[in-house]
Design an enzyme around this catalytic site. Sequence first.
Site, PDB file in Angstrom:
ATOM      1  N   ARG A  24     -16.920  44.178  22.820  1.00 42.94           N
ATOM      2  CA  ARG A  24     -18.016  44.775  22.054  1.00 42.94           C
ATOM      3  C   ARG A  24     -17.490  45.861  21.116  1.00 42.94           C
ATOM      4  NH1 ARG A  24     -23.373  43.700  24.434  1.00 42.94           N
ATOM      5  NH2 ARG A  24     -23.660  41.734  23.354  1.00 42.94           N
ATOM      6  N   ARG A  87     -22.521  56.537  24.422  1.00 43.20           N
ATOM      7  CA  ARG A  87     -22.371  55.277  25.140  1.00 43.20           C
ATOM      8  C   ARG A  87     -23.423  54.309  24.633  1.00 43.20           C
ATOM      9  NH1 ARG A  87     -22.339  51.556  28.991  1.00 43.20           N
ATOM     10  NH2 ARG A  87     -24.122  51.307  30.364  1.00 43.20           N
ATOM     11  N   GLU A 179     -27.860  51.760  35.267  1.00 47.90           N
ATOM     12  CA  GLU A 179     -26.615  51.316  34.631  1.00 47.90           C
ATOM     13  C   GLU A 179     -25.486  51.927  35.449  1.00 47.90           C
ATOM     14  OE1 GLU A 179     -24.852  53.965  32.047  1.00 47.90           O
ATOM     15  OE2 GLU A 179     -25.687  54.867  33.853  1.00 47.90           O
ATOM     16  N   ASP A 204     -32.367  43.376  31.524  1.00 52.27           N
ATOM     17  CA  ASP A 204     -33.068  42.651  32.580  1.00 52.27           C
ATOM     18  C   ASP A 204     -34.030  43.612  33.266  1.00 52.27           C
ATOM     19  OD1 ASP A 204     -30.199  43.491  33.257  1.00 52.27           O
ATOM     20  OD2 ASP A 204     -31.118  43.455  35.243  1.00 52.27           O
TER      21      ASP A 204
HETATM   22  N1  HPA Z   1     -27.472  47.289  37.355  1.00 56.11           N
HETATM   23  C1  HPA Z   1     -26.445  48.013  36.885  1.00 56.11           C
HETATM   24  N2  HPA Z   1     -26.061  47.974  35.632  1.00 56.11           N
HETATM   25  C2  HPA Z   1     -26.727  47.170  34.778  1.00 56.11           C
HETATM   26  C3  HPA Z   1     -27.792  46.374  35.207  1.00 56.11           C
HETATM   27  C4  HPA Z   1     -28.180  46.467  36.561  1.00 56.11           C
HETATM   28  O1  HPA Z   1     -29.124  45.784  37.003  1.00 56.11           O
HETATM   29  N3  HPA Z   1     -28.239  45.670  34.143  1.00 56.11           N
HETATM   30  C5  HPA Z   1     -27.471  46.028  33.084  1.00 56.11           C
HETATM   31  N4  HPA Z   1     -26.552  46.926  33.474  1.00 56.11           N
END
Ligand code: HPA
Length: 240
Positions: A24, A87, A179, A204
């Site tokens: 990225r 970040r 995160e 998500d």
């Molecule tokens: N947990 C931790 N870090 C993440 C998640 C998660 O569900 N989704 C995107 N980064």
Amino acid sequence: MSTHIGAAPDQIAPYVLMPGDPYRARWIAETFLEDPVQITDIRGMLGFTGTYHGVRITAQGSGMGQPSMGIYAHELFQDYDVQAIIRVGTCGAISDRVSVRDVILGTSASTDSAMNRSRFGDVTYAPAADFELARIAAEVADQGMLPVVAGGLFSSDHFYNPDASITGTLAQYGVLGVEMEAAALYTLAAQFSRRALAVCTVSDHLLTGEETSAQERQETFEDMIVLALDTIERLENRSR
Ligand code: HPA
């Protein structure tokens, strides 16, 4: 030259965008920076420096988790005199106040990591974003009509937590997303009296199970990168 980045001091800009994924970092550099130059590939953790609207900016991968973020952020602040790190990542939503594709400005970062326990002993330190960076990012988002939600992140050491119940409690206390890096970044920025902010797109939703498609993730990610770059540009122009 630092241990894990290894670039010459003048190869790193005063402002750094940090995605977790080193590819990225390359994509950010190739897509948004003028004249990007690769400045490190140690352990595959790629970093690039170029300019954005005339402002020198580095895009450097952080890796996943706080120990990895801690190593790179420490070297950026200590060995390269970096002034501000944003970040740029993804998070899982744990609150019904946010939906997939939203961008969260992480104003604070609660954590289950032991890193700050070993720094602060019995005191529960509160890692927080730099107010000025967060304010500028909110302003830039408002002007660009990019929907952002400001609130707390949970920087967890677990991606696969066998006991997920803690996220419900944290959500009751206003935490929006989970995160794995912001708390270490905020703590190091405080240690070195520098600025840091984490902006995360919701990839998500842990409550609804909803996920973004690869295409949606890419589009939202692009909007967030422009937000981060414009925030740095405005910060630099203010301090001139
Ligand atoms: N947990 C931790 N870090 C993440 C998640 C998660 O569900 N989704 C995107 N980064």
